[in-house]
Design a protein around this motif. Sequence first.
Motif, PDB file in Angstrom:
ATOM      1  N   PHE A  98      33.304  51.207  57.971  1.00 18.68           N
ATOM      2  CA  PHE A  98      32.713  49.662  57.398  1.00 18.68           C
ATOM      3  C   PHE A  98      33.985  48.872  56.614  1.00 18.68           C
ATOM      4  O   PHE A  98      33.550  48.032  56.173  1.00 18.68           O
ATOM      5  CB  PHE A  98      31.595  50.039  56.670  1.00 18.68           C
ATOM      6  N   GLN A 141      36.624  47.260  57.307  1.00 17.04           N
ATOM      7  CA  GLN A 141      36.844  45.908  57.788  1.00 17.04           C
ATOM      8  C   GLN A 141      35.573  44.913  57.556  1.00 17.04           C
ATOM      9  O   GLN A 141      35.706  43.745  57.262  1.00 17.04           O
ATOM     10  CB  GLN A 141      37.016  45.800  59.405  1.00 17.04           C
ATOM     11  N   ALA A 142      34.345  45.465  57.602  1.00  9.02           N
ATOM     12  CA  ALA A 142      33.138  44.685  57.415  1.00  9.02           C
ATOM     13  C   ALA A 142      33.118  44.107  56.080  1.00  9.02           C
ATOM     14  O   ALA A 142      32.505  43.078  55.554  1.00  9.02           O
ATOM     15  CB  ALA A 142      31.996  45.261  57.908  1.00  9.02           C
ATOM     16  N   MET A 189      25.133  44.846  52.418  1.00  7.86           N
ATOM     17  CA  MET A 189      26.622  44.578  52.070  1.00  7.86           C
ATOM     18  C   MET A 189      27.013  45.000  50.685  1.00  7.86           C
ATOM     19  O   MET A 189      28.123  45.688  50.667  1.00  7.86           O
ATOM     20  CB  MET A 189      26.868  43.230  52.493  1.00  7.86           C
TER      21      MET A 189
END
Length: 220
Positions: A36, A38-39, A95
């Motif tokens: 995750f 990059q996210a 997120m």
Amino acid sequence: MAELKALIRESKPYLWAAVLIFGVGSVLGYVFNELFEQAITPFIDELESIARELADNPNPVYMMWVIFQNNVLAAITMMVVGVFLFFVPIFSLFMNGLAVGYVLSFSAVEEALSPVRMLVFGILPHGVLELPAIFVAGGMGMFLGFRLLGWLFGSGKFLSHLFGNMRSDVGTFWREETVPVLKKRLRGLVRLTLVLVLVLFIAAVIESFITPVLILLFVH
């Protein structure tokens, strides 16, 4: 206070859903940090930008104001935008959970810091207030968003006649079914917003004046 209690009672399943979404994000961010990475880069970049801003002005009062301002903006945004786009609080909670899990994992791997110590001394002192406030804001945004959908498309509601269901005329529907609920919810939301602002202010004070000392003493 009756309106606030009623609002919390009605939205309780969504508040627990907010906790679950954040928790799942945190676990995934910690266990699968590379997957995750990059996210969550935009979130990490934003945190680093705030950190640089605070490093340029290390005054704890200024730090408190920046943290408070950002948290209040995030909480209110989740509630307001969630009314019209219920998936925005879901995405934001997930997120942010990923970011917390990633930071704990990164601290353990790259900086050789104990994730348990970082959690206990670096996050929980202010997090015991800040995180529930964020959960409530996110859950409330989801609750209001789904309630709006129900008001629009539910049986006997505003647009139900388009799908072959009957409802009262628009004037009666607005006066008898919409305005009383709307007034009650608005009064509850005003009180809730004031409570959240106060809680986030106290959390910002702790994060600015107490958390850095705890990290210095027990983490590094």
